[in-house]
Design an enzyme around this catalytic site. Sequence first.
Site, PDB file in Angstrom:
ATOM      1  N   LEU A  99       0.644  -1.003  -0.003  1.00 27.85           N
ATOM      2  CA  LEU A  99      -0.161   0.160   0.119  1.00 27.85           C
ATOM      3  C   LEU A  99       0.824   1.530  -0.444  1.00 27.85           C
ATOM      4  CD1 LEU A  99      -2.698   1.375   0.199  1.00 27.85           C
ATOM      5  CD2 LEU A  99      -2.939   1.032   2.855  1.00 27.85           C
ATOM      6  N   CYS A 100       2.368   0.975   0.432  1.00 28.86           N
ATOM      7  CA  CYS A 100       2.990   2.612   0.778  1.00 28.86           C
ATOM      8  C   CYS A 100       3.149   2.733  -0.538  1.00 28.86           C
ATOM      9  CB  CYS A 100       4.125   2.685   1.678  1.00 28.86           C
ATOM     10  SG  CYS A 100       4.833   0.167   1.440  1.00 28.86           S
ATOM     11  N   THR A 101       3.513   1.563  -1.518  1.00 25.98           N
ATOM     12  CA  THR A 101       4.501   2.011  -3.312  1.00 25.98           C
ATOM     13  C   THR A 101       2.694   2.473  -3.615  1.00 25.98           C
ATOM     14  OG1 THR A 101       5.514  -0.003  -2.489  1.00 25.98           O
ATOM     15  CG2 THR A 101       4.832   0.849  -4.875  1.00 25.98           C
TER      16      THR A 101
ATOM     17  N   ASN B 213       2.977   6.268  -2.550  1.00 24.92           N
ATOM     18  CA  ASN B 213       3.118   7.026  -2.401  1.00 24.92           C
ATOM     19  C   ASN B 213       4.535   7.218  -3.593  1.00 24.92           C
ATOM     20  OD1 ASN B 213       2.334   7.752   0.176  1.00 24.92           O
ATOM     21  ND2 ASN B 213       3.612   6.530   1.403  1.00 24.92           N
TER      22      ASN B 213
END
Length: 433
Positions: free
Chosen positions: A207-209, A212
């Site tokens: 999810l961070c990829t 962001n």
Amino acid sequence: MKLSGMECTNTINYDLHLSRLLVRQGSNPDPDFVPSPNMVPMLQDQCKILVVGAGGLGCEIIKCLAMTGFRAVHVIDMDTIDLSNLNRQFLFTPDDIGKPKAEAAVRAVMKRIPGLRYVAHYNKIQDFDDDFYLQFNIVICGLDSVYARRWMNSTLLNIAIQRESIIPFLDGGTEAFKGHCRVVIPTKTACIECNMDLYPPQQNFPLCTIANTPRLPEHCVEYAKIVLWPKEEPFGSGVGVDGDNPDHITWLYKTAVDRAKSYNISGVTYRLTQGVTKRIIPAVASTNATIAAACVTECLKIATSSYNYLDNYMMFNNVDGIYTFAFTSERKENCLVCSRCSQELSFSASDKLQVFLDKIGEETGFNLKKPTLTANIAGENRTLYMSNLAQMEEVLRPNLEKTFKELDFVDGQEVIVTDPGMKMPVHFQVHLE
């Protein structure tokens, strides 16, 4: 008989072609095979086959069974026909869009080949009990779902153990230019669960990829689906993404395109958006045809004992030329399904029940998605956690924050886990350090 609107002048003599295989000894016969003219009517009238899946691979399997001489076939599929199916699922026409795949496939093949007794079931495989599956001599799966394979595998293993009836299970699978055909004889050979590592894992993105640092067009589609859809609720509160709804896919596509432009990412298309949303596995018609032919050939061998069947896994690769390789897949000693032994796990007494749940969960080798945990503790049968019923999950959720010591676990405590993806319970033995 009509073919594509034209009169068929040469009716195929299926009996003649079958007789050439079954009334004389072949070069690699099964020791139990006795050539006989009675083999043809036995195959046509007594042998009953179940096909699970009527998609790209399933259509080819159904066609091959019909042309091989299997007249009694049932087909199960829970899906309906989409426009995108027509380029490779050749039993369907534009008039079939929106109709159940199983019904359309059976109707098409019975129209082309006389004398068939094919039955369609627009259902989930979980809708049927063991008595339904017991009526079949052989089951062939042409699925793109590992979850459905596992359920079918555990069902047939359970029938073999509890009902002492062995139903051979043929599993075909394709992905682009690669495929496999395998023969599973319940309790005798390696089962699906023994070799779960052979199936490619579903691709997931952190999810961070996605949020962001997106780098791929797939990241943009996932962002539109996971982050923006629940935030903006484009089709109303509580409406989830429907991969078969063109309005939903169009919204995701346009949203993903806008995000891709912000990060100078190219390659977001409507087809890609639909593929990412529905987790569509790339399909090539020629691969489906090859694997289907292999599955039905093995079906013929098993049904008639005319030739030695595959032992027990064949892989196919057509990326650079054609390459096939057959090998014997060994049974796993501690297989969740066919070993019938407890799975041993070690923890600290201070570990929480959540740690146990994580260890048997979807991201692990056990891959139990919605488990229910029960145990006999101090002579009392207790349900520790239940994930597939919302009310019970809420009531039992506090147990996940309790340690094994607080739950009165002892070293060697047995925990019984049931899961919708498994027909039989899985026994775990918890060792406390």
